[in-house]
Design a protein around this motif. Structure first.
Motif, short mmCIF file in Angstrom:
data_model
loop_
_atom_site.label_atom_id
_atom_site.label_comp_id
_atom_site.label_asym_id
_atom_site.label_seq_id
_atom_site.Cartn_x
_atom_site.Cartn_y
_atom_site.Cartn_z
N HIS A 1 0.83 -1.22 0.00
CA HIS A 1 0.00 0.00 0.00
C HIS A 1 0.86 1.27 0.00
CE1 HIS A 1 -3.55 -2.42 0.52
NE2 HIS A 1 -4.31 -1.36 0.65
N GLU B 1 2.39 1.83 -3.42
CA GLU B 1 1.44 2.29 -4.43
C GLU B 1 0.91 3.69 -4.14
OE1 GLU B 1 -1.55 -0.72 -4.26
OE2 GLU B 1 -0.40 -2.18 -5.43
N ARG B 2 0.74 4.05 -2.86
CA ARG B 2 0.02 5.28 -2.52
C ARG B 2 0.82 6.26 -1.67
NH1 ARG B 2 -5.65 2.27 -0.67
NH2 ARG B 2 -5.74 0.83 -2.46
N ALA C 1 -2.24 5.84 2.25
CA ALA C 1 -2.69 4.52 2.73
C ALA C 1 -3.03 4.63 4.22
CB ALA C 1 -1.60 3.48 2.50
N GLN D 1 -7.17 0.56 5.87
CA GLN D 1 -7.02 -0.12 4.58
C GLN D 1 -5.98 -1.23 4.67
OE1 GLN D 1 -6.00 3.42 2.38
NE2 GLN D 1 -8.00 3.51 1.36
N ILE D 2 -4.88 -0.95 5.34
CA ILE D 2 -3.82 -1.95 5.47
C ILE D 2 -4.31 -3.15 6.27
CG2 ILE D 2 -1.57 -2.37 6.55
CD1 ILE D 2 -0.91 0.59 5.83
N ALA E 1 -6.52 -5.18 4.05
CA ALA E 1 -5.76 -5.88 3.01
C ALA E 1 -5.02 -7.07 3.58
CB ALA E 1 -4.77 -4.92 2.36
#
Length: 216
Positions: free
Chosen positions: A12, A15-16, A21, A25-26, A29
């Motif tokens: 994450h 990517e972000r 992130a 969200q982490i 995921a």
């Protein structure tokens, strides 16, 4: 579960970026429905970033030390290879987003994350800087340290681009060609003579506080 969170965070953040992130969200995921799992294991986002470095750098540094013991480097190219080969090998590992993660930190100048790492994790990098610096005695400071830092940062960027291309199933050079060409370029950059124009500019510049890039 901790390893799953670390790997999810690495992806994450790669990517972000750190700001893009969230811990929620982490956690999701990583397959954890408990939104407080990250705080429980790592305390904060900064603690999670440190955990990613600790997770990757131990194995990466072991590989560096093994190469130094095996090759006994005594010239510039050998030292660059011993330091860079493990970095580029990391980008070849399936499921790794480490180089893209470090490259993202470089983009945002997050050197503070390295300051929280234990000295043992940074020891191979310090040794590399010392040995390469001694081989570049004809390059005056602060240019010498600037070159070394930027050469290593470039190796991370090149590895991250390859890492991302492989993840998208795009064609890439064979690893041995990619490695050899990159090392050729890094050694050439480090060895390049300092021009009179640069020396003159340096002499007319006041004390320099360089914000050197992050590299593992």
């Amino acid at each position: 579960m901790k390893e799953q969170i670390i790997l999810a965070a690495e992806r994450h953040f790669a990517e972000r970026g750190l700001g893009g992130a969230s811990l929620r969200q982490i956690s999701a995921a990583a397959g954890n429905g408990n939104n407080t799992a990250v705080q429980y294991h790592f305390g904060s986002k900064e603690g999670l970033v440190q955990a990613i470095f600790e997770y990757r750098l131990r194995a990466l540094n072991e590989r560096r030390c093994a190469l130094v013991a095996e090759r006994r480097p005594d010239d510039l190219r050998s030292w660059v290879e011993c330091h860079v080969v493990p970095v580029l090998e990391q980008g070849e590992r399936e499921g790794s987003h480490y180089l893209s993660f470090v490259a993202k930190l470089q983009q945002h100048g997050r050197r503070d994350v390295l300051e929280r790492l234990g000295p043992e994790l940074l020891a191979p990098t310090r040794l590399f800087r010392e040995r390469v610096g001694a081989l570049l005695a004809d390059v005056p400071e602060p240019l010498r340290g600037h070159r070394i830092a930027h050469a290593m940062a470039f190796s991370v960027q090149a590895g991250a681009e390859r890492e991302q291309s492989r993840a998208r199933d795009e064609p890439v050079l064979p690893f041995a060609v990619h490695l050899g060409d990159l090392v050729d370029g890094l050694v050439g950059f480090l060895r390049a003579p300092v021009s009179e124009v640069t020396v003159s500019a340096l002499e007319t510049t006041g004390p320099l506080g360089l914000a050197l890039p992050v590299h593992p």
